[in-house]
Scaffold this active site. Structure first.
Site, mmCIF file in Angstrom:
data_model
loop_
_atom_site.group_PDB
_atom_site.id
_atom_site.type_symbol
_atom_site.label_atom_id
_atom_site.label_comp_id
_atom_site.label_asym_id
_atom_site.label_seq_id
_atom_site.Cartn_x
_atom_site.Cartn_y
_atom_site.Cartn_z
ATOM 1 N N SER A 16 0.832 -1.210 0.000
ATOM 2 C CA SER A 16 0.000 0.000 0.000
ATOM 3 C C SER A 16 0.867 1.262 0.000
ATOM 4 O O SER A 16 0.523 2.261 -0.641
ATOM 5 C CB SER A 16 -0.977 0.007 1.177
ATOM 6 N N ARG A 90 13.781 -7.043 5.446
ATOM 7 C CA ARG A 90 15.113 -7.631 5.484
ATOM 8 C C ARG A 90 16.099 -6.532 5.883
ATOM 9 O O ARG A 90 15.998 -5.398 5.368
ATOM 10 C CB ARG A 90 15.443 -8.166 4.091
ATOM 11 N N LEU A 92 19.520 -4.453 5.949
ATOM 12 C CA LEU A 92 20.570 -4.156 4.973
ATOM 13 C C LEU A 92 21.916 -4.219 5.703
ATOM 14 O O LEU A 92 22.055 -3.672 6.796
ATOM 15 C CB LEU A 92 20.358 -2.763 4.381
ATOM 16 N N HIS A 114 8.043 3.135 9.315
ATOM 17 C CA HIS A 114 7.750 2.104 10.313
ATOM 18 C C HIS A 114 6.520 2.511 11.122
ATOM 19 O O HIS A 114 6.399 3.666 11.522
ATOM 20 C CB HIS A 114 8.954 1.892 11.236
ATOM 21 N N ASP A 146 20.085 2.820 8.930
ATOM 22 C CA ASP A 146 21.429 2.307 9.185
ATOM 23 C C ASP A 146 21.333 0.777 9.304
ATOM 24 O O ASP A 146 20.295 0.203 8.966
ATOM 25 C CB ASP A 146 22.086 3.001 10.391
ATOM 26 N N GLY A 148 20.988 -1.180 11.753
ATOM 27 C CA GLY A 148 20.150 -1.736 12.815
ATOM 28 C C GLY A 148 18.745 -2.042 12.307
ATOM 29 O O GLY A 148 18.395 -1.721 11.166
ATOM 30 N N HIS A 176 -1.912 3.316 8.477
ATOM 31 C CA HIS A 176 -1.529 3.219 7.054
ATOM 32 C C HIS A 176 -1.766 4.540 6.323
ATOM 33 O O HIS A 176 -0.917 4.990 5.551
ATOM 34 C CB HIS A 176 -2.286 2.085 6.357
HETATM 35 C C1 GAR Z 1 3.864 -0.806 6.715
HETATM 36 O O1 GAR Z 1 3.030 -0.612 7.840
HETATM 37 C C2 GAR Z 1 5.286 -0.428 7.053
HETATM 38 O O2 GAR Z 1 5.384 0.648 7.906
HETATM 39 C C3 GAR Z 1 5.774 -1.688 7.699
HETATM 40 O O3 GAR Z 1 5.256 -2.711 6.889
HETATM 41 C C4 GAR Z 1 3.982 -2.288 6.397
HETATM 42 C C5 GAR Z 1 3.926 -2.539 4.925
HETATM 43 O O4 GAR Z 1 2.630 -2.286 4.458
HETATM 44 N N1 GAR Z 1 7.193 -1.727 7.788
HETATM 45 C C6 GAR Z 1 7.831 -2.274 8.800
HETATM 46 O O5 GAR Z 1 7.273 -2.842 9.705
HETATM 47 C C7 GAR Z 1 9.340 -2.153 8.725
HETATM 48 N N2 GAR Z 1 9.926 -2.692 9.893
HETATM 49 P P1 GAR Z 1 2.378 -2.105 2.902
HETATM 50 O O6 GAR Z 1 3.006 -3.330 2.237
HETATM 51 O O7 GAR Z 1 0.897 -2.076 2.751
HETATM 52 O O8 GAR Z 1 3.047 -0.837 2.463
#
Ligand code: GAR
Length: 206
Positions: A16, A90, A92, A114, A146, A148, A176
Site C-alpha cells: 500500500s 530484510r 541491509l 515504520h 542504518d 540496525g 496506514h
Molecule cells: C507498513 O506498515 C510499514 O510501515 C511496515 O510494513 C507495512 C507494509 O505495508 N514496515 C515495517 O514494519 C518495517 N519494519 P504495505 O506493504 O501495505 O506498504
C-alpha cells in the site's frame, strides 16, 4: 532545472505504501524506476504492474551478501539515487549501505517507514503489539536507514491516539493512511529539491 531523483522502492508485502508512492511520483510527472521485492508472492508486485512500474524479484538467499550483490547490480544499472523501503522485511548489511554511500557522496540515501513511534516497537507486528499493550499513543516514523533494525536518524514522526479506536482494523487503517501521507510528502520534497539529493555517481571499477 532540478534533475528528478531516481527512486527505487523495496517491499516484501502488500504494497500500500509503494502504491501511494508510485501514484505520487506519477502526479509529479515522474516515474519510480523500479519496485524490488525479495518475495515472488508479494502483493506489491501486482500493484506495481497495474501502475506500469518495472518490477524485479530476487528471492531471499541464505547468503545475504550474495543477495545484496545482485541487488546492487540493479542499483547501478538504473543509477538509483534513493531507495525507499516500504515494508521491506530484510536488514541491509553495513557493506551494502557502504556501497550505496560510495555512490552518493558518502550518503546511502535509504529511507524506511515504520508503524510505531521508534524506538518503541521495532521489528515485525508493531501494530499488533502496541494495540495489545493498550498504549495510549502510537504512530509512524520515517527515518534514514542504518544497519540496525528500524534504526537510523529520524526524519519525521507523527502520533496517533489509541483512545479513538476500539477495533484493531480501524487503528491499522489509520496508521496506514498516516504512513502514506508522510511518505508521499517526503517523496514530493526530494522531487522538488526541498530535500537535497546526492546524485548517483559511478564508482571506479579496478
Ligand atoms: C507498513 O506498515 C510499514 O510501515 C511496515 O510494513 C507495512 C507494509 O505495508 N514496515 C515495517 O514494519 C518495517 N519494519 P504495505 O506493504 O501495505 O506498504
Amino acid at each position: 532545472m532540478i534533475k528528478t531523483p531516481r527512486v527505487a522502492i523495496f517491499a516484501s508485502g502488500a504494497g500500500s505504501n509503494a502504491e501511494a508512492l508510485i501514484k505520487k511520483m506519477h502526479s509529479l510527472g515522474g516515474q519510480v524506476e523500479f519496485v524490488f521485492s525479495d518475495k515472488t508472492e508479494a502483493g506489491v508486485l501486482a500493484k506495481a504492474q497495474s501502475l506500469n512500474t518495472r518490477r524485479y524479484v530476487i528471492k531471499k538467499k541464505a547468503d545475504r551478501l550474495q543477495h545484496e550483490q545482485e541487488v546492487l547490480k540493479l542499483i547501478d544499472q538504473h543509477q538509483i539515487d534513493w531507495i525507499l523501503l516500504a515494508g521491506y522485511m530484510r536488514l541491509l548489511s553495513p557493506s551494502f549501505l557502504k556501497s550505496l554511500a560510495e555512490r552518493h557522496e558518502g550518503r546511502a540515501q535509504v529511507v524506511n517507514i515504520h508503524p510505531s513511534l521508534l524506538p518503541a516497537y521495532p521489528g515485525a507486528h508493531s501494530l499488533e503489539r502496541a494495540f495489545a499493550d493498550q498504549v495510549s499513543e502510537s504512530g509512524v516514523t520515517l527515518h534514514l536507514v542504518d544497519e540496525g533494525m528500524d534504526a537510523g536518524p529520524v526524519l519525521k514522526q507523527a502520533a496517533i491516539s489509541l483512545k479513538e479506536f476500539t477495533a484493531f482494523a480501524d487503528f491499522k487503517a489509520s496508521v496506514h493512511r498516516l504512513e502514506h501521507q508522510i511518505y508521499t510528502e517526503f517523496l514530493e520534497k526530494i522531487v522538488l529539491g526541498e530535500i537535497p539529493t546526492h546524485y548517483f555517481k559511478e564508482t571506479v571499477k579496478c
